[in-house]
Design an enzyme around this catalytic site. Structure first.
Site, mmCIF file in Angstrom:
data_model
loop_
_atom_site.group_PDB
_atom_site.id
_atom_site.type_symbol
_atom_site.label_atom_id
_atom_site.label_comp_id
_atom_site.label_asym_id
_atom_site.label_seq_id
_atom_site.Cartn_x
_atom_site.Cartn_y
_atom_site.Cartn_z
ATOM 1 N N HIS A 32 0.830 -1.208 0.000
ATOM 2 C CA HIS A 32 0.000 0.000 0.000
ATOM 3 C C HIS A 32 0.869 1.265 0.000
ATOM 4 O O HIS A 32 0.573 2.243 -0.693
ATOM 5 C CB HIS A 32 -0.925 -0.036 1.218
ATOM 6 C CG HIS A 32 -1.674 1.234 1.463
ATOM 7 N ND1 HIS A 32 -1.311 2.123 2.451
ATOM 8 C CD2 HIS A 32 -2.743 1.781 0.833
ATOM 9 C CE1 HIS A 32 -2.137 3.151 2.438
ATOM 10 N NE2 HIS A 32 -3.015 2.974 1.460
ATOM 11 N N GLU B 8 2.148 1.788 -3.411
ATOM 12 C CA GLU B 8 1.068 2.359 -4.238
ATOM 13 C C GLU B 8 1.071 3.891 -4.123
ATOM 14 O O GLU B 8 1.043 4.601 -5.121
ATOM 15 C CB GLU B 8 -0.286 1.783 -3.785
ATOM 16 C CG GLU B 8 -1.496 2.451 -4.430
ATOM 17 C CD GLU B 8 -2.610 2.713 -3.424
ATOM 18 O OE1 GLU B 8 -3.063 1.768 -2.780
ATOM 19 O OE2 GLU B 8 -3.020 3.892 -3.293
ATOM 20 N N HIS B 9 1.140 4.391 -2.897
ATOM 21 C CA HIS B 9 1.168 5.849 -2.692
ATOM 22 C C HIS B 9 2.382 6.476 -3.394
ATOM 23 O O HIS B 9 2.270 7.491 -4.071
ATOM 24 C CB HIS B 9 1.263 6.167 -1.189
ATOM 25 C CG HIS B 9 -0.044 6.260 -0.500
ATOM 26 N ND1 HIS B 9 -0.432 7.390 0.178
ATOM 27 C CD2 HIS B 9 -1.060 5.381 -0.367
ATOM 28 C CE1 HIS B 9 -1.628 7.197 0.702
ATOM 29 N NE2 HIS B 9 -2.030 5.977 0.393
ATOM 30 N N GLU C 53 -4.247 8.130 7.220
ATOM 31 C CA GLU C 53 -5.158 7.191 6.548
ATOM 32 C C GLU C 53 -5.468 6.016 7.494
ATOM 33 O O GLU C 53 -6.622 5.618 7.652
ATOM 34 C CB GLU C 53 -4.531 6.687 5.241
ATOM 35 C CG GLU C 53 -5.482 5.803 4.447
ATOM 36 C CD GLU C 53 -4.914 5.339 3.119
ATOM 37 O OE1 GLU C 53 -3.769 5.700 2.784
ATOM 38 O OE2 GLU C 53 -5.618 4.601 2.405
#
Lengths: 434, 430
Positions: free
Chosen positions: B70, B73-74, B146
């Site tokens: 993840h 991904e960012h 997040e």
């Protein structure tokens, strides 16, 4: 009929119907609404109606019977819920099903869906002259719990509290669900009378999207007595008028992340000439990943995962929201104020204008690929009493100049700042591990 | 022009055009008549559970911090010149995004103009990583927020706690985003390693749908990849621990700021040797079972609703990947213990009938047809199916082959008390 001709239909004394014929979709969507003004003390008795009507009717006298009918129609769905636009509740009933041409026995889903909705809306199950008391008590309990559960979604809860604080005594600040007190005071007999009033007198709107013949749809509505009776006219929704500028509201809950929300008056609604400029303004400020709030609050300061600005074009109100560390409140609010001020000072680049215009056009064009969005936009348009949508809005956006954006920026004023933060008396933040 | 393979569903009039390129990249285009927008995804078969693996051709096993897929991904949106890939898409009018789940990472855009420019950006930016100590440190603040946002979401906590209760070893027990502590340890070198391993074209696929010209899109992708002259890499050996029988914890309770309790009951699927059509079949059987036993039209759902133990948001669903499978059922309830007891009792006793099964098969078929107008959902399903070695056009045939005995047999093995756990969220005293 692959061209996107848009809606055909009419608004008569008995309500309105709008049909959007297209071969684009595999499904057929039929949605019916009653509108009802939000008033203190009365909101829950309208909010509960979709849930009671969805449970049983004279033709299908139990919830299981309705569910079986829907599942036999290849998993058709029927959503009954209460929404809100401006100071109006929307009692909404939406039927979605796969169009018969794609199914083994080619059922006529338009006819089936319209019949089903009409049975649900007009002919509820009646026990001793009223709603079934068992269903009434169950749904009363469910609504009670639903109202209490509004605190579960912290982002939505914070936004609701912001808007409620901004509204003062204006109806749009009331919850679409009403209050616990209203709900607990409901009685079945009074509610049934209220239902009959809404059914027979409130404005009613129907929307159909899919591969249908508009003439067939027209014939159905012309033969529907409920569409012939004279109803109350559609309401005109008043613009938001700021009552207490500069107020700060802080509330506390045992949570892991703070939510800061700011509400502004814009003095411009969908009906106004300056609306396209306001749409550009809000887009540049916080609509997209290239927007000022995303770049400065998230990318540069690393204070938040999300930071956005959103317009309510019906009310002429703008909200900004971000999820932040509790101690970053001052820093985040300062950056937000700086960005709003920069817009007032005319600090808007050509690139920001260009990116925002393209992004808005993309969003508007893409709406035509979703039956839900097609209907949602048309509802908003009908209830706001006009305004530009679709290609007309796109043309107007293209004509917006920097001066126009700066001009609407001068009219944007902070009304209320709302901060949902942690209960200071509690222990330090836990990681939420089991 | 390379010849693509075509799969079609004549009943609904849709077809997908598929290609596998010399670089190993899989490509699929599914045109939809009348659609204004185009939706394109570029996905890698790499998700949060891939936290231990052998580097191809090196045979060296490594373990990386939780949440790194993840995080990666960012960071893919960061460019060497200091710019941002969002701006590149913004310049051409596209709306871009990305998401990570247990088994895959997906980058996407949606556009109504400049398709070829946007497609070129999508095809290029995933091959241009740029990670520095500074830009990695900055992202930690964003991702921490997040994660904290998810920590306040009851549904998310409920699911996360259930996964930790059900699984003893399998990394599906870890949150997709990792934890605030685990992401703090991520370095640029970790990110480069994961990128080099999992973002090779032979581990990825491109899917384009909406109002598109199939040949033009395929040509562009073929040319883009030909310029790269990449060859397929050796298979990635992913290291997943064997999941022992039995759950980690039978019950997990957690307090947070909610109005009323929530309950999610789970069953771990201990037999996970399936892939392709067999896995699709198992997934369909499982969900037919859940909908028959406790779906909206079931006697059990109706009874629990009338008792006030569940509301309309109650769900029962089976999810699976190549290395895991589990069911989760539950929702908001005033009395978690009572709901748990009623469910356990009812799921065993409710009869499974042919009539109910046929009704649920119809429902499933309707859902399948509806996919072909929801571009985001269609891409999600297509990609997931492809990574599991099957195709979404298989659904009607596999669905048709399922018999009542299959569902009954699945119930016997799946509803095993030893593989059951419950996750409960209780209101925190204010």
């Amino acid at each position: 009929m692959d061209t996107k001709a848009g809606f055909v239909g009419e608004m008569g004394a008995g309500g309105g119907w709008y049909c959007y014929p297209t071969r684009q979709f595999k499904t057929l969507s039929v949605q019916a609404f009653w509108t009802n003004p939000l008033k203190p003390g009365e909101a829950s008795r309208a909010a509960i109606l979709p849930h009671i009507l969805r449970r049983a009717c004279q033709k299908w006298a139990s919830t299981v019977a309705i569910e079986r009918e829907l599942e036999d129609l290849y998993g058709a769905s029927l959503r009954a819920e209460v929404g809100k636009i401006g100071d109006q509740q929307l009692l909404s009933f939406q039927f979605d099903a796969v169009h018969g041409q794609f199914l083994p026995d080619h059922p006529d889903m338009l006819e089936l869906g319209m019949d089903l909705l009409r049975e649900i809306l007009y002919r509820p199950l009646i026990v001793q002259g009223s709603f079934d008391p068992t269903i009434f008590e169950q749904e009363k309990e469910m609504l009670d719990r639903q109202i209490q559960a509004l605190i579960n979604d912290k982002g939505q809860y914070a936004m609701h509290r912001l808007v409620a604080n901004m509204a003062g005594d204006q109806g749009f600040g009331l919850s679409r669900l009403g209050t616990l007190e209203e709900t607990r005071a409901l009685d079945v007999k009074g509610l049934f009378d209220h239902f009959q009033m809404i059914r027979d007198h409130n404005p009613m709107l129907w929307f159909v999207v899919g591969d249908v013949d508009p003439d067939q749809v027209a014939r159905v509505f012309e033969a529907d007595p409920a569409m012939q009776v004279a109803r109350r006219p559609l309401p005109s929704i008043p613009r938001f008028v700021s009552q207490a500028q500069g107020r700060v509201v802080v509330e506390r809950q045992p949570i892991q992340q703070g939510k800061v929300n700011l509400g502004y008056s814009t003095e411009v609604t969908m009906r106004d000439e300056d609306y396209p400029a306001l749409v550009m303004y809000a887009g540049i400020l916080g609509g997209f990943p290239h927007s000022k709030l995303f770049v400065h609050v998230r990318e540069e300061a690393s204070l938040a995962y999300y930071a956005y600005a959103r317009l309510d074009g019906v009310l002429g109100l703008m909200v900004i929201g971000a999820g932040i560390e509790f101690e970053d409140y001052e820093a985040a609010v300062e950056i937000i104020h700086q960005q709003v001020e920069r817009m007032r000072q005319g600090e808007v680049t050509d690139e920001e204008m260009d990116f925002t215009l393209r992004a808005l056009i993309n969003d508007i064009l893409a709406e035509s690929d979703s039956p839900g969005q097609i209907i949602g936009r048309q509802v908003e348009r009908v209830l706001s009493g006009g305004g530009r949508t679709g290609s007309s809005l796109i043309e107007a956006l293209k004509a917006v100049r920097r001066e126009d954006v700066v001009r609407v920026a001068q009219r944007v004023n902070l009304d209320t700042t709302y901060f949902l933060t942690r209960d200071a008396a509690k222990d330090p933040v836990q990681e939420g591990r089991a | 022009m390379m010849k693509s393979e075509t799969l079609a569903d004549e009943t609904i009039g849709e077809r997908v055009h598929q290609l596998r390129l010399a670089s190993g990249l899989s490509v699929a285009v599914l045109p939809l008549r009348g659609f204004t927008k185009t939706y394109a995804t570029y996905a890698t078969h790499y998700g949060s559970i891939d936290n231990a693996f052998k580097i191809p051709n090196e045979h060296r096993a490594v373990a990386v911090p939780d949440g790194i897929a993840h995080f990666l991904e960012h960071k893919m949106f960061e460019k060497r010149d200091g710019g941002d890939v969002f701006d590149d898409f913004g310049r051409y009018g596209a709306s871009a995004n990305a998401y990570t789940d247990y088994t895959s990472t997906t980058f996407l855009f949606s556009t109504t103009e400049n398709l070829s420019d946007n497609l070129e950006i999508l095809l290029d930016f995933l091959q241009q990583p740029y990670f520095t100590d500074e830009n990695v440190a900055k992202e930690k603040g964003i991702i921490e927020q997040e994660i904290r946002m998810y920590l306040d979401m009851p549904g998310d906590r409920l699911h996360s706690n259930l996964m930790q209760a059900l699984y003893q070893k399998n990394p599906v027990r870890i949150d997709v985003a990792g934890s605030v502590d685990s992401i703090r340890t991520i370095t640029p070198d970790d990110l480069y390693l994961c990128h080099r391993t999992f973002y090779h074209p032979s581990n990825m696929q491109v899917f384009v749908t909406g109002g598109v010209d199939v040949d033009r899109v395929l040509d562009q992708i073929v040319n883009n990849q030909a310029n790269r002259q990449e060859t397929p890499q050796a298979p990635i050996e992913r290291i997943y621990p064997d999941e022992p029988e039995g759950v980690h914890l039978p019950r997990v309770e957690y307090e947070m700021s909610v109005a009323a309790p929530l309950l999610l009951m789970g069953y771990k699927d201990t037999t996970t040797r399936w892939s392709g059509r067999d896995l699709l079949r198992r997934e369909l059987i499982a969900n037919l079972m859940w909908n028959t036993l406790v779906g909206r039209s079931s006697e059990l759902f109706s009874r629990l609703y009338q008792m006030g133990l569940i509301n309309n948001r109650f769900q029962a669903h089976y999810s699976c990947g190549l290395t895991f499978g589990f069911s989760g059922l539950g929702g908001e309830t005033p009395d978690p213990e009572r709901l748990e007891a009623e469910l356990i009792d009812g799921l065993d006793k409710m009869p499974l009938t042919q009539r109910e099964l046929e009704r649920q098969k119809r429902r499933e078929l309707g859902e399948y047809v509806s996919l072909f107008q929801n571009l985001e959902e269609l891409a999600y399903v297509y990609n997931h199916f492809a990574f599991r070695g099957t195709n979404l056009f298989d659904i009607p045939e596999v669905l048709g082959s399922i018999r009542l005995e299959d569902v009954e047999q699945f119930r016997k093995t799946h509803l095993n008390p030893k593989e059951r756990a419950v996750s409960v969220i209780l209101p925190k005293p204010q």
